[in-house]
Enzyme design. Structure first.
Site, PDB file in Angstrom:
ATOM      1  N   ASP A  75      41.509  -1.016  33.419  1.00  0.00           N
ATOM      2  CA  ASP A  75      41.797   0.421  33.380  1.00  0.00           C
ATOM      3  C   ASP A  75      42.013   0.965  34.791  1.00  0.00           C
ATOM      4  O   ASP A  75      42.886   1.813  35.014  1.00  0.00           O
ATOM      5  CB  ASP A  75      40.641   1.167  32.712  1.00  0.00           C
ATOM      6  CG  ASP A  75      40.418   0.734  31.280  1.00  0.00           C
ATOM      7  OD1 ASP A  75      41.398   0.328  30.628  1.00  0.00           O
ATOM      8  OD2 ASP A  75      39.270   0.789  30.817  1.00  0.00           O
ATOM      9  N   GLY A  77      43.338 -11.350  35.611  1.00  0.00           N
ATOM     10  CA  GLY A  77      41.969 -11.320  36.090  1.00  0.00           C
ATOM     11  C   GLY A  77      41.868 -11.734  37.545  1.00  0.00           C
ATOM     12  O   GLY A  77      42.527 -11.177  38.426  1.00  0.00           O
ATOM     13  N   ALA A  86      36.179  -2.024  32.929  1.00  0.00           N
ATOM     14  CA  ALA A  86      37.080  -1.015  33.509  1.00  0.00           C
ATOM     15  C   ALA A  86      37.981  -1.554  34.620  1.00  0.00           C
ATOM     16  O   ALA A  86      38.731  -0.784  35.223  1.00  0.00           O
ATOM     17  CB  ALA A  86      36.322   0.215  34.028  1.00  0.00           C
ATOM     18  N   ALA A  87      37.960  -2.858  34.870  1.00  0.00           N
ATOM     19  CA  ALA A  87      38.844  -3.395  35.919  1.00  0.00           C
ATOM     20  C   ALA A  87      40.312  -3.204  35.546  1.00  0.00           C
ATOM     21  O   ALA A  87      41.124  -2.773  36.377  1.00  0.00           O
ATOM     22  CB  ALA A  87      38.541  -4.872  36.147  1.00  0.00           C
TER      23      ALA A  87
END
Length: 301
Positions: free
Chosen positions: A253, A223, A250-251
């Site tokens: 992805d 993250g 969607a980060a």
């Protein structure tokens, strides 16, 4: 230009923005509601395409309005959808996403047509896989289909990237043995290995267990901290770009799709590809929605 084939999910996302997450038994007001294209597979395909990959898709939608809408959006991105089945008696997959003021999300997923295709449909699209540089898959579609796709890829010397999300503790050895790169987040890495991943030392222990399963490259996303990789005797935490998150959907992805567009098949530019993908993800989290938030190559470089 890399050629990427994604085997995965296609969803219509229904998004609700709230000040804070709801508690059990509680009713709260939402402050914004909107729909957007999503599904981990489709998101990764869009990310790859927007970063310049020649992108193909193997998956399924229902014979409904949502399915037509999702396919039209993929075609607009110049993604080859010839491998997407249209299933008569299933609805297109849907996700219901709640996003709070801190950018954190909660997602409920209805698989629908995403679970109505299997190894047979993958075999029909073997040529798409064999002519790729990378094949990418997640766990929002049947594992048997993913395993078959990765087996075909391995026989054709095509590199495979597995995003083990949503997390599964009992992934079949048949799948892991034909996985070249695995990209879990810290929670998914713990689910697979049993190692509580909280820092570089614990990430390295989890990576060692994944290497034992035959996986060459391990990338664990952290993250806001960045992405840890362990490959060929070298490990490193590549820091994230510090940005305020408004929506983290969607980060991950975006990270995987963009990485596949830049990475060389011999992994010689692995760190460079991770840096590029960290930058791409930092742009995604500053925007709302899944596919609408994914950046284009000219925004990243």
């Amino acid at each position: 230009m890399n050629k990427a084939t994604i085997v995965g999910s296609i969803n219509l996302d229904t998004n609700l923005r709230v000040h804070r997450m709801v508690k059990p038994g509680e009713t709260i007001h939402g402050k914004e509601h909107y729909t957007a294209a999503g599904g981990k597979g489709a998101n990764q395909a869009v990310a790859a395409a927007r970063s310049g990959s020649q992108t193909r898709f193997i998956g399924a939608v229902g014979k409904d309005t949502a399915g037509k809408q999702m396919l039209d959006l993929l075609k607009e991105e110049k993604i080859d959808t010839s491998g997407v089945e249209i299933i008569e008696n299933e609805g297109t997959g849907q996700a219901f996403i709640t996003i709070d003021d801190n950018g954190e999300n909660s997602i409920m997923f209805y698989a629908g047509a995403n679970y109505a295709f299997g190894p047979e449909e993958v075999v029909k699209n073997s040529d798409l896989i064999k002519t790729s540089d990378f094949v990418i898959a997640q766990l929002e579609t049947p594992i048997e289909a993913t395993t078959k796709a990765f087996e075909i890829a391995r026989q054709a010397d095509v590199k495979t990237i597995l995003n083990p999300a949503p997390g599964e503790s009992d992934l079949p050895k048949e799948l892991l043995q034909v996985t070249d790169i695995i990209v879990p987040n810290e929670t998914e890495a713990e689910t697979i290995t049993g190692v509580h991943v909280k820092d570089e030392d614990s990430a390295k222990k989890a990576a060692a267990k994944l290497h034992e399963l035959g996986i060459e490259v391990v990338i664990i996303t952290f993250g806001a901290k960045g992405a840890f990789y362990d490959y060929n005797g070298h490990s490193e935490l590549v820091p994230a770009f510090k940005e305020k998150a408004v929506d983290t959907t969607a980060a991950g992805d975006t990270f995987i799709g963009t990485m596949s567009s830049l990475l060389k098949k011999d992994f010689s530019n692995l760190k460079e590809a991770i840096l590029y993908s960290n930058k791409a993800s930092s742009l995604t989290i500053q925007r709302f929605g899944a596919q609408p938030s994914i950046p284009y190559k000219n925004e990243i470089i």
